[in-house]
Design a protein around this motif. Sequence first.
Motif, PDB file in Angstrom:
ATOM      1  N   TYR A 136       0.808  -1.052   0.196  1.00 11.34           N
ATOM      2  CA  TYR A 136      -0.031   0.052  -0.122  1.00 11.34           C
ATOM      3  C   TYR A 136       0.925   1.159  -0.007  1.00 11.34           C
ATOM      4  CZ  TYR A 136      -4.333  -2.343   0.945  1.00 11.34           C
ATOM      5  OH  TYR A 136      -5.337  -3.107   1.047  1.00 11.34           O
ATOM      6  N   ILE A 156       3.439   1.790   3.083  1.00 13.13           N
ATOM      7  CA  ILE A 156       2.910   1.310   4.201  1.00 13.13           C
ATOM      8  C   ILE A 156       3.464  -0.146   4.328  1.00 13.13           C
ATOM      9  CG2 ILE A 156       0.658   0.935   5.428  1.00 13.13           C
ATOM     10  CD1 ILE A 156      -0.664   3.210   3.817  1.00 13.13           C
ATOM     11  N   ILE A 160       0.480  -3.721   8.071  1.00 11.46           N
ATOM     12  CA  ILE A 160      -0.899  -2.691   8.130  1.00 11.46           C
ATOM     13  C   ILE A 160      -1.608  -2.827   6.895  1.00 11.46           C
ATOM     14  CG2 ILE A 160      -1.268  -0.357   8.589  1.00 11.46           C
ATOM     15  CD1 ILE A 160       1.333   0.245   9.967  1.00 11.46           C
ATOM     16  N   ARG A 161      -2.893  -3.124   7.136  1.00  7.33           N
ATOM     17  CA  ARG A 161      -3.687  -3.028   5.861  1.00  7.33           C
ATOM     18  C   ARG A 161      -4.693  -1.814   6.077  1.00  7.33           C
ATOM     19  NH1 ARG A 161      -6.346  -8.200   5.847  1.00  7.33           N
ATOM     20  NH2 ARG A 161      -7.581  -7.532   4.450  1.00  7.33           N
ATOM     21  N   PRO A 162      -4.261  -0.624   5.410  1.00  8.37           N
ATOM     22  CA  PRO A 162      -5.257   0.418   5.676  1.00  8.37           C
ATOM     23  C   PRO A 162      -6.570   0.416   5.075  1.00  8.37           C
ATOM     24  CG  PRO A 162      -3.563   0.867   3.862  1.00  8.37           C
ATOM     25  CD  PRO A 162      -3.331  -0.688   4.582  1.00  8.37           C
ATOM     26  N   LYS A 163      -7.439   0.901   5.916  1.00 10.39           N
ATOM     27  CA  LYS A 163      -8.862   1.009   5.361  1.00 10.39           C
ATOM     28  C   LYS A 163      -9.084   2.400   4.645  1.00 10.39           C
ATOM     29  CE  LYS A 163     -12.005   0.547   8.527  1.00 10.39           C
ATOM     30  NZ  LYS A 163     -12.888   0.196   9.500  1.00 10.39           N
ATOM     31  N   VAL A 175      -3.546   6.819   9.559  1.00 15.28           N
ATOM     32  CA  VAL A 175      -4.075   5.699   9.038  1.00 15.28           C
ATOM     33  C   VAL A 175      -4.690   5.035   9.851  1.00 15.28           C
ATOM     34  CG1 VAL A 175      -3.643   3.897   7.408  1.00 15.28           C
ATOM     35  CG2 VAL A 175      -2.300   5.967   7.128  1.00 15.28           C
ATOM     36  N   ASP A 177      -6.406   1.237   9.955  1.00 17.61           N
ATOM     37  CA  ASP A 177      -6.443  -0.143   9.363  1.00 17.61           C
ATOM     38  C   ASP A 177      -7.640  -1.061   9.356  1.00 17.61           C
ATOM     39  OD1 ASP A 177      -6.511  -1.446  11.814  1.00 17.61           O
ATOM     40  OD2 ASP A 177      -4.262  -2.001  11.863  1.00 17.61           O
ATOM     41  N   VAL A 178      -7.880  -2.110   8.682  1.00 17.74           N
ATOM     42  CA  VAL A 178      -9.008  -2.883   8.764  1.00 17.74           C
ATOM     43  C   VAL A 178      -9.541  -3.407  10.022  1.00 17.74           C
ATOM     44  CG1 VAL A 178      -8.631  -3.614   6.369  1.00 17.74           C
ATOM     45  CG2 VAL A 178      -7.827  -5.048   7.939  1.00 17.74           C
ATOM     46  N   GLU A 179      -8.552  -3.354  11.176  1.00 18.64           N
ATOM     47  CA  GLU A 179      -8.946  -3.619  12.293  1.00 18.64           C
ATOM     48  C   GLU A 179      -9.131  -2.605  13.501  1.00 18.64           C
ATOM     49  OE1 GLU A 179      -5.549  -5.842  13.691  1.00 18.64           O
ATOM     50  OE2 GLU A 179      -5.891  -7.584  12.508  1.00 18.64           O
ATOM     51  N   LYS A 181      -7.454   0.042  13.843  1.00 11.42           N
ATOM     52  CA  LYS A 181      -6.368   0.511  14.687  1.00 11.42           C
ATOM     53  C   LYS A 181      -5.672   1.932  14.063  1.00 11.42           C
ATOM     54  CE  LYS A 181      -4.680  -3.842  16.309  1.00 11.42           C
ATOM     55  NZ  LYS A 181      -3.722  -4.970  16.359  1.00 11.42           N
ATOM     56  N   TRP A 183      -2.532   4.303  13.177  1.00 14.86           N
ATOM     57  CA  TRP A 183      -1.248   4.334  13.026  1.00 14.86           C
ATOM     58  C   TRP A 183      -0.878   5.822  12.436  1.00 14.86           C
ATOM     59  CZ3 TRP A 183       1.643   0.055  14.004  1.00 14.86           C
ATOM     60  CH2 TRP A 183       0.543  -1.109  14.122  1.00 14.86           C
TER      61      TRP A 183
END
Length: 187
Positions: A136, A156, A160-163, A175, A177-179, A181, A183
């Motif tokens: 990402y 990124i 970290i998988r950003p939403k 940012v 993330d999908v959880e 959280k 960052w």
Amino acid sequence: MKKITSLFCLLAFYSYSQNKFILVSDSIAKQKFEEIYMVKNEKKYRGRNTLSFECNNKQKLEYADDDTDENYVKFEELGKIKDSIIVILKTEYNSEKYILLETKSCKQLILEGFPLKIENTEKYLVLNNPATDEAYKIQILEYKNGFFDVVENVIIPKEIRPKRVLKIDGKEVFVVDVENKIWKTIL
């Protein structure tokens, strides 16, 4: 001369190196990102597989589709932004890119996604939708002198998988993330 070459190589590495992200426990107010107004393309290219443009400086550019398995690429003119910038969608097997073509001088900029305007600024944000083997990335653009310039590239980390991007505040980028959280990284 060797020192100058080494310096340029080092600078290129740092400009594309991965940013350090820190988990944030505080709540961060979400910033507004606006879609850029685009006049949709009314031309339909039925049966044609090449987009052709002639700029005001008489330079000609062509974007040709390729349906072969080895080099598949498809180009679609989406519309116009900022009066003289044409937006072209470039689709490959595993990715999509956006080409911004300024029709006065034929300047081009390839972006990882479609830019969104950061509220109360002339800066823009691009968050890519990467292919499976890509990271990402966030690109921060600035609009000046009739065109866009990339002023920051943020990679990124894979964990970290950003939403979405929550906020860009000076040199800080937040940012979620999908959880859910939050960052933060420093530019």
